[in-house]
Write a protein that holds these residues in place. Structure first.
Motif, PDB file in Angstrom:
ATOM      1  N   HIS A  35     -40.985  58.931 -21.970  1.00 11.07           N
ATOM      2  CA  HIS A  35     -40.154  57.749 -22.217  1.00 11.07           C
ATOM      3  C   HIS A  35     -38.906  58.060 -23.052  1.00 11.07           C
ATOM      4  CE1 HIS A  35     -42.589  58.087 -25.821  1.00 11.07           C
ATOM      5  NE2 HIS A  35     -41.689  57.364 -26.451  1.00 11.07           N
ATOM      6  N   VAL A  36     -38.760  59.312 -23.481  1.00 13.01           N
ATOM      7  CA  VAL A  36     -37.633  59.711 -24.326  1.00 13.01           C
ATOM      8  C   VAL A  36     -36.627  60.483 -23.470  1.00 13.01           C
ATOM      9  CG1 VAL A  36     -36.978  60.989 -26.401  1.00 13.01           C
ATOM     10  CG2 VAL A  36     -39.188  59.866 -26.294  1.00 13.01           C
ATOM     11  N   ASP A  37     -35.354  60.271 -23.757  1.00 13.08           N
ATOM     12  CA  ASP A  37     -34.282  60.960 -23.057  1.00 13.08           C
ATOM     13  C   ASP A  37     -34.431  62.473 -23.253  1.00 13.08           C
ATOM     14  OD1 ASP A  37     -31.915  61.515 -21.746  1.00 13.08           O
ATOM     15  OD2 ASP A  37     -30.670  61.165 -23.520  1.00 13.08           O
ATOM     16  N   GLU A  81     -32.237  64.030 -25.847  1.00 17.02           N
ATOM     17  CA  GLU A  81     -32.690  63.751 -27.215  1.00 17.02           C
ATOM     18  C   GLU A  81     -33.825  64.688 -27.622  1.00 17.02           C
ATOM     19  OE1 GLU A  81     -34.220  59.919 -29.827  1.00 17.02           O
ATOM     20  OE2 GLU A  81     -33.625  59.637 -27.744  1.00 17.02           O
TER      21      GLU A  81
END
Length: 113
Positions: A95-97, A100
């Motif tokens: 769910h994290v870029d 990032e």
């Protein structure tokens, strides 16, 4: 007119109901205390370590979320072990870029080859 057995039955039912309400309330409090202790212990040392490593609030939140998703893994393990970081980022980092995640990894392990 006054039936003592009916009065006794009514008092026993009332006492049982009160005991169930008090027992349920105590059970809820016990569950809440256990949950709070587990929630608090997940990040206490890890959050301090993350702050000292210079992670911003968003990055600390990402690592804390991964630690909770991994079943209560200590945040410090993710912050100091490249293998642990890579595994948790791969399994729980969907769910994290990805950019990032790469920024976070380079910030934590930039001196590594």
């Amino acid at each position: 007119m006054f039936d003592p057995m009916m009065y006794l039955l009514l008092s026993v039912q009332t006492t049982g109901l009160i005991a169930m309400v008090i027992g349920g309330a105590l059970l809820c409090v016990a569950i809440l205390v256990l949950w709070w202790n587990q929630h608090r212990s997940i990040g206490a040392a890890g959050l301090r370590l993350a702050k000292r490593m210079g992670l911003d609030r968003r990055q600390r939140h990402v690592v804390a979320t991964w630690a909770r998703d991994a079943g209560g893994l200590d945040m410090a393990a993710i912050l100091i072990s490249e293998g642990c970081f890579d595994h948790v980022a791969e399994v729980y980092g969907g769910h994290v870029d990805p950019v990032e995640v790469l920024e976070l990894r380079s910030r934590l392990f930039e001196s590594s080859p």
